[in-house]
Scaffold this active site. Structure first.
Site, PDB file in Angstrom:
ATOM      1  CE1 TYR A  98      -3.359   0.265   4.288  1.00  0.00           C
ATOM      2  CE2 TYR A  98      -4.075  -1.928   4.924  1.00  0.00           C
ATOM      3  CZ  TYR A  98      -3.752  -1.004   3.947  1.00  0.00           C
ATOM      4  OH  TYR A  98      -3.826  -1.356   2.621  1.00  0.00           O
ATOM      5  CB  SER A 143      -0.885   0.008   1.251  1.00  0.00           C
ATOM      6  OG  SER A 143      -1.492   1.273   1.423  1.00  0.00           O
ATOM      7  CE  LYS A 171      -1.799  -4.486   3.211  1.00  0.00           C
ATOM      8  NZ  LYS A 171      -2.043  -5.805   2.619  1.00  0.00           N
TER       9      LYS A 171
HETATM   10  C1  WQD Z   1      -8.989   9.998   0.701  1.00  0.00           C
HETATM   11  C2  WQD Z   1      -9.116  11.491   0.978  1.00  0.00           C
HETATM   12  C3  WQD Z   1      -9.713  11.966   3.248  1.00  0.00           C
HETATM   13  C4  WQD Z   1     -13.791  10.435   3.134  1.00  0.00           C
HETATM   14  C5  WQD Z   1      -6.752   4.822   2.061  1.00  0.00           C
HETATM   15  C6  WQD Z   1      -6.084   3.853   3.013  1.00  0.00           C
HETATM   16  C7  WQD Z   1      -5.894   2.553   2.376  1.00  0.00           C
HETATM   17  C8  WQD Z   1      -5.165   2.701   1.081  1.00  0.00           C
HETATM   18  C9  WQD Z   1      -5.445   4.014   0.363  1.00  0.00           C
HETATM   19  C10 WQD Z   1      -4.905   0.541   0.147  1.00  0.00           C
HETATM   20  C11 WQD Z   1      -8.512  11.859   2.334  1.00  0.00           C
HETATM   21  C12 WQD Z   1     -10.786  12.450   2.271  1.00  0.00           C
HETATM   22  C13 WQD Z   1     -12.488  10.769   2.820  1.00  0.00           C
HETATM   23  C14 WQD Z   1     -14.755  11.459   3.296  1.00  0.00           C
HETATM   24  C15 WQD Z   1     -13.086  13.090   2.814  1.00  0.00           C
HETATM   25  N1  WQD Z   1      -5.605   1.686   0.222  1.00  0.00           N
HETATM   26  N2  WQD Z   1     -12.155  12.078   2.659  1.00  0.00           N
HETATM   27  N3  WQD Z   1     -14.369  12.746   3.117  1.00  0.00           N
HETATM   28  O1  WQD Z   1      -6.971   7.785   3.559  1.00  0.00           O
HETATM   29  O2  WQD Z   1      -6.110   8.327   1.183  1.00  0.00           O
HETATM   30  O3  WQD Z   1      -6.048   6.020   2.045  1.00  0.00           O
HETATM   31  O4  WQD Z   1      -6.744   4.382   0.741  1.00  0.00           O
HETATM   32  O5  WQD Z   1      -3.962   0.241   0.745  1.00  0.00           O
HETATM   33  O6  WQD Z   1      -7.188   2.008   2.225  1.00  0.00           O
HETATM   34  O7  WQD Z   1      -4.815   4.273   3.359  1.00  0.00           O
HETATM   35  O8  WQD Z   1      -8.259   7.100   1.488  1.00  0.00           O
HETATM   36  O9  WQD Z   1     -10.565   7.400   0.744  1.00  0.00           O
HETATM   37  O10 WQD Z   1     -10.086   7.367   3.235  1.00  0.00           O
HETATM   38  O11 WQD Z   1      -9.428   9.327   1.875  1.00  0.00           O
HETATM   39  O12 WQD Z   1     -12.752  14.289   2.686  1.00  0.00           O
HETATM   40  O13 WQD Z   1     -15.965  11.209   3.584  1.00  0.00           O
HETATM   41  O14 WQD Z   1     -10.502  11.811   1.056  1.00  0.00           O
HETATM   42  O15 WQD Z   1      -9.537  12.907   4.292  1.00  0.00           O
HETATM   43  O16 WQD Z   1      -7.924  13.138   2.224  1.00  0.00           O
HETATM   44  P1  WQD Z   1      -6.810   7.416   2.121  1.00  0.00           P
HETATM   45  P2  WQD Z   1      -9.665   7.740   1.866  1.00  0.00           P
END
Ligand code: WQD
Length: 317
Positions: free
Chosen positions: A142, A118, A146
């Site tokens: 998490y 990841s 990884k």
């Molecule tokens: C993306 C952006 C949130 C929800 C995840 C995990 C892991 C990895 C990559 C595989 C962030 C913002 C989110 C919402 C928002 N995958 N957000 N409103 O945290 O980048 O990473 O995906 O390994 O699963 O690390 O993904 O989709 O949670 O957030 O503003 O309702 O969207 O703050 O900036 P993230 P995410």
């Protein structure tokens, strides 16, 4: 190839299984169905909890019965927030599960592994485009599991394992309704579920040092990710592997607000997103440098943000 796919009933795993079968590979799916959904796949699921005490024996039996050419290991817990709440369970399942898989592979002389890693291994990178040599420090359990998993794959080279670590960036989209991401754990499925309930999507932070103030991520279509897995399995059949780790992304960043603008277009819903405070632990920008996977695998993402958001919306309606 004869492939053993762990976590194959999951959102990503089911897309890998579907593409592998379309490409003529034989796929055996192991999944504990804790989060996987059996109806996503056509082949039978062999239910094994990889972290359980009998996992090595069950996996060894399976590997003796079927001569697998390679294992694609996706089975793991993947919720960043949950990993902070129950880190021990994440280490037990993600590290313990991988350890049991490697013990069985070593015992049964199965020597090719594609490991689902990841971008969370990078923590809070300061680079515009993060390359695989960046000395990342994961900032949640998490991501730690990884990175440790990648070390375990590297150590197994001592007994002849050939392994590839794929560092997923932000995976989204769907090939079909059947394979849709039904868990509301990431921005796009969360926002779509909120719209379907008549709620407004929420933006976690608009005061980041980015052009529009919201966080930037590298959204990659799950079908492109599936393609990268089969390229990785094929790479392991070549005599030597120069690299063990590959980013899987598009190399293009998109902000939360840009993603939501795409969602307004594809859904036809002119919603007003709620602008909320930052969520702890979010890096302002996390975008892949994709030079290595493009040069070595010849991989290039086929889908951009619009197709990703549209396919996710269509699969949810
Ligand atoms: C993306 C952006 C949130 C929800 C995840 C995990 C892991 C990895 C990559 C595989 C962030 C913002 C989110 C919402 C928002 N995958 N957000 N409103 O945290 O980048 O990473 O995906 O390994 O699963 O690390 O993904 O989709 O949670 O957030 O503003 O309702 O969207 O703050 O900036 P993230 P995410």
């Amino acid at each position: 190839m004869n492939l053993l796919l762990t976590g194959g009933a999951g959102y990503i795993g089911a897309h890998v299984a579907a593409l592998a079968e379309r490409e003529g590979h034989t796929v055996t799916i192991v999944d504990d169905l804790s989060t996987g959904v059996a109806k996503r796949i056509v082949s039978p699921v062999i239910t094994i909890n990889l972290a359980a005490s009998d996992a090595v024996e069950k996996l060894s039996t399976l590997m003796r019965e079927t001569k697998f050419d390679a294992v694609i290991h996706l089975a793991a817990r993947k919720q960043v927030g949950q990993s902070v709440e129950i880190p021990e369970q994440y280490f037990l399942d993600n590290i313990g599960g991988l350890a049991n898989l490697l013990l069985a592979m070593r015992q049964e002389n199965v020597k090719k592994l594609v490991f689902s890693s990841s971008a969370a291994t990078y923590g809070m990178p300061t680079l515009d485009l993060v390359d695989e040599d960046y000395p990342g420090v994961p900032i949640n359990p998490y991501g730690q599991t990884k990175l440790v998993g990648e070390w375990m794959v590297q150590n197994a080279a001592n007994w002849g394992l050939k392994g590839v670590n794929l560092r997923y960036f932000n995976v989204a989209g769907a090939e079909s309704k059947r394979l849709a991401d039904t868990a509301e754990l990431n921005l796009i499925p969360i926002a779509i579920a909120q719209l379907k309930r008549g709620e407004q999507p929420i933006v976690f932070g608009t005061d980041y040092p980015t052009p529009d103030g919201s966080c930037i991520r590298d959204y990659v279509h799950v079908e492109d990710l599936a393609k990268a897995h089969l390229m990785a399995a094929n790479y392991l059949t070549t005599p030597d592997q120069e690299y063990a780790t590959f980013n899987v992304g598009t190399g293009q960043g998109a902000s939360v607000l840009q993603v939501l603008e795409e969602l307004k277009k594809v859904s036809g819903i002119k919603f007003e997103e709620v602008l909320a405070d930052r969520r702890p632990g979010d890096p302002p920008r996390l975008v892949a440098n994709t030079d290595r996977i493009e040069r070595v695998f010849g991989f290039k993402a086929s889908f951009g943000l619009q197709e990703i958001v549209k396919s996710a919306w269509d699969a949810a309606n």
